[in-house]
Design an enzyme around this catalytic site. Structure first.
Site, PDB file in Angstrom:
ATOM      1  N   ASP A  85       0.684  -1.023   0.041  1.00  0.00           N
ATOM      2  CA  ASP A  85       0.107   0.045  -0.064  1.00  0.00           C
ATOM      3  C   ASP A  85       0.817   1.137  -0.153  1.00  0.00           C
ATOM      4  O   ASP A  85       1.871   1.355   0.814  1.00  0.00           O
ATOM      5  CB  ASP A  85      -0.798   0.057   1.095  1.00  0.00           C
ATOM      6  CG  ASP A  85      -2.057   0.830   1.132  1.00  0.00           C
ATOM      7  OD1 ASP A  85      -2.306   1.396  -0.098  1.00  0.00           O
ATOM      8  OD2 ASP A  85      -2.827   1.070   1.995  1.00  0.00           O
ATOM      9  N   GLY A  86       0.393   2.197  -0.852  1.00  0.00           N
ATOM     10  CA  GLY A  86       1.128   3.704  -0.483  1.00  0.00           C
ATOM     11  C   GLY A  86       1.705   4.014  -1.950  1.00  0.00           C
ATOM     12  O   GLY A  86       2.346   5.118  -1.878  1.00  0.00           O
TER      13      GLY A  86
ATOM     14  N   ASN B 108     -10.344  -2.613  -6.378  1.00  0.00           N
ATOM     15  CA  ASN B 108      -9.801  -1.707  -7.067  1.00  0.00           C
ATOM     16  C   ASN B 108     -10.258  -1.700  -8.534  1.00  0.00           C
ATOM     17  O   ASN B 108      -9.790  -0.560  -9.198  1.00  0.00           O
ATOM     18  CB  ASN B 108      -8.252  -2.330  -7.199  1.00  0.00           C
ATOM     19  CG  ASN B 108      -7.502  -2.240  -6.000  1.00  0.00           C
ATOM     20  OD1 ASN B 108      -6.443  -2.969  -5.816  1.00  0.00           O
ATOM     21  ND2 ASN B 108      -7.464  -1.322  -5.182  1.00  0.00           N
TER      22      ASN B 108
ATOM     23  N   ARG C 147     -11.585   1.859  -9.375  1.00  0.00           N
ATOM     24  CA  ARG C 147     -10.522   2.957  -9.569  1.00  0.00           C
ATOM     25  C   ARG C 147     -10.681   3.532 -11.002  1.00  0.00           C
ATOM     26  O   ARG C 147     -11.269   2.903 -12.074  1.00  0.00           O
ATOM     27  CB  ARG C 147      -8.856   2.557  -9.503  1.00  0.00           C
ATOM     28  CG  ARG C 147      -8.924   2.274  -7.862  1.00  0.00           C
ATOM     29  CD  ARG C 147      -7.110   2.191  -7.765  1.00  0.00           C
ATOM     30  NE  ARG C 147      -7.300   1.953  -6.327  1.00  0.00           N
ATOM     31  CZ  ARG C 147      -5.985   1.980  -5.630  1.00  0.00           C
ATOM     32  NH1 ARG C 147      -5.034   2.512  -6.170  1.00  0.00           N
ATOM     33  NH2 ARG C 147      -5.923   1.917  -4.461  1.00  0.00           N
TER      34      ARG C 147
ATOM     35  N   SER D 257      -8.376  -5.229   4.954  1.00  0.00           N
ATOM     36  CA  SER D 257      -8.894  -4.885   3.872  1.00  0.00           C
ATOM     37  C   SER D 257      -9.045  -6.093   2.881  1.00  0.00           C
ATOM     38  O   SER D 257      -8.809  -6.604   1.557  1.00  0.00           O
ATOM     39  CB  SER D 257      -7.838  -4.088   2.816  1.00  0.00           C
ATOM     40  OG  SER D 257      -7.898  -2.855   3.448  1.00  0.00           O
TER      41      SER D 257
HETATM   42  C1  FPP Z   1      -1.857   0.348  -3.428  1.00  0.00           C
HETATM   43  O1  FPP Z   1      -1.319   1.431  -3.396  1.00  0.00           O
HETATM   44  C2  FPP Z   1      -1.094  -0.520  -4.582  1.00  0.00           C
HETATM   45  C3  FPP Z   1      -1.944  -1.007  -5.554  1.00  0.00           C
HETATM   46  C4  FPP Z   1      -3.476  -0.914  -5.572  1.00  0.00           C
HETATM   47  C5  FPP Z   1      -1.615  -1.690  -6.552  1.00  0.00           C
HETATM   48  C6  FPP Z   1      -0.067  -2.480  -6.279  1.00  0.00           C
HETATM   49  C7  FPP Z   1       0.721  -2.601  -7.682  1.00  0.00           C
HETATM   50  C8  FPP Z   1       1.901  -2.600  -7.608  1.00  0.00           C
HETATM   51  C9  FPP Z   1       2.836  -2.739  -6.243  1.00  0.00           C
HETATM   52  C10 FPP Z   1       2.705  -2.725  -9.082  1.00  0.00           C
HETATM   53  C11 FPP Z   1       2.559  -3.565 -10.000  1.00  0.00           C
HETATM   54  C12 FPP Z   1       2.374  -4.936  -9.359  1.00  0.00           C
HETATM   55  C13 FPP Z   1       2.966  -6.172  -9.658  1.00  0.00           C
HETATM   56  C14 FPP Z   1       3.075  -7.517  -8.885  1.00  0.00           C
HETATM   57  C15 FPP Z   1       4.162  -5.958 -10.510  1.00  0.00           C
HETATM   58  P1  FPP Z   1      -2.245   2.659  -3.711  1.00  0.00           P
HETATM   59  O2  FPP Z   1      -2.576   2.650  -4.940  1.00  0.00           O
HETATM   60  O3  FPP Z   1      -3.737   2.072  -3.015  1.00  0.00           O
HETATM   61  O4  FPP Z   1      -1.761   3.717  -2.799  1.00  0.00           O
HETATM   62  P2  FPP Z   1      -2.263   5.189  -1.892  1.00  0.00           P
HETATM   63  O5  FPP Z   1      -3.406   4.377  -0.997  1.00  0.00           O
HETATM   64  O6  FPP Z   1      -1.293   5.677  -1.564  1.00  0.00           O
HETATM   65  O7  FPP Z   1      -3.309   5.785  -2.872  1.00  0.00           O
END
Ligand code: FPP
Length: 246
Positions: A19-20, A67, A70, A196
């Site tokens: 996350d993040g 997700n 989004r 979550s």
């Molecule tokens: C959460 O951060 C992250 C995700 C929803 C996507 C995770 C994807 C990756 C780490 C990259 C691609 C994956 C692979 C396996 C190559 P967020 O977008 O919710 O962050 P925020 O809470 O700061 O908005």
């Protein structure tokens, strides 16, 4: 046995709520996809660190059922990023004998991404493996449980299963995670302290580790810190300290 990194007890199965990415990008006034791209780098580095430490199963929550809500360009950007990542890292997965595995509703993925994902999965399976990297894609734990319940109910209805045969093992065998051991350690980055909808059934006895570090900044050192925290804990599985000494 202590690892080269000085870790006394390594969890067999580590699962991570990554996350993040968005906040990491926002801090730099960049778009969210740039955060996800940097997050993909963390995936690569943490997978390598897990392998070196002797973790057998690493499960990453990459895309939840929620997700899908989004913005469309972020969703399609994430699938493109995953496809590119698999293309680029395939050789490394094969060289390091890492099997790629998926949990979640793979049928909901864009066809191109799904085909690529299954192709790389098949190649890593045929290659043989010492470690399993599971990506949770279009995954939600309640949805997984509902799906398992439906399958079990159908079997009872058709007469191939008796209700008395329904026990914890049977339920586990009907989840997406069938064949994987339960997670020993679940990490969540970015300072959020919630689960979550991730591995709700499977995490019954997991240890949790929460860190303020945003996923794109979560690299080898941060991963090893989490393993050290785990190594210092006593897992009682409902027993008392005295019973554990026996
Ligand atoms: C959460 O951060 C992250 C995700 C929803 C996507 C995770 C994807 C990756 C780490 C990259 C691609 C994956 C692979 C396996 C190559 P967020 O977008 O919710 O962050 P925020 O809470 O700061 O908005």
């Amino acid at each position: 046995m202590t690892t080269q990194q000085g870790i006394a007890r390594v969890p067999r199965h580590v699962a991570i709520i990554m996350d993040g990415n968005g906040r990491w990008a926002k801090k730099r006034m960049w778009n969210r996809l740039r955060g996800h791209r940097e997050g993909a780098e963390s995936v690569d580095i943490v997978t390598e660190a897990a392998r070196m430490a002797g973790v057998e199963y690493l499960t990453l929550y990459a895309f939840s059922t929620e997700n899908w809500n989004r913005p469309a360009d972020e969703v399609s950007g994430l699938w493109d990023l995953l496809g590119d990542f698999l293309e680029k890292k395939k050789a490394k997965l094969l060289n390091n004998r890492i099997r790629l595995h998926f949990i979640g509703h793979m049928e909901h993925l864009p066809e191109k991404t799904r085909e690529k994902a299954f192709r790389v999965k098949r190649e890593t399976e045929e290659n043989g493996w010492d470690m399993t990297l599971t990506l949770a894609l279009s995954y939600g734990s309640r949805d997984e449980l509902a799906y398992a319940l439906r399958t079990v109910a159908e079997k009872v209805k058709s007469g191939s299963l008796r209700t008395e045969e329904i026990n914890e093992t049977l339920i586990s065998e009907h989840l997406f995670t069938a064949g994987l051991p339960d997670p020993d350690l679940i990490i969540r980055t970015s300072g959020e302290v919630r689960v979550s909808n991730f591995l709700l059934w499977q995490s019954a006895y997991a240890e949790y580790y929460f860190t303020e570090v945003l996923w794109p900044d979560f690299r080898e050192k941060e991963f090893l810190d989490a393993l050290r925290s785990y190594a210092g804990r006593t897992r009682r599985f409902g027993k008392t300290d005295e019973q554990l000494k026996d």
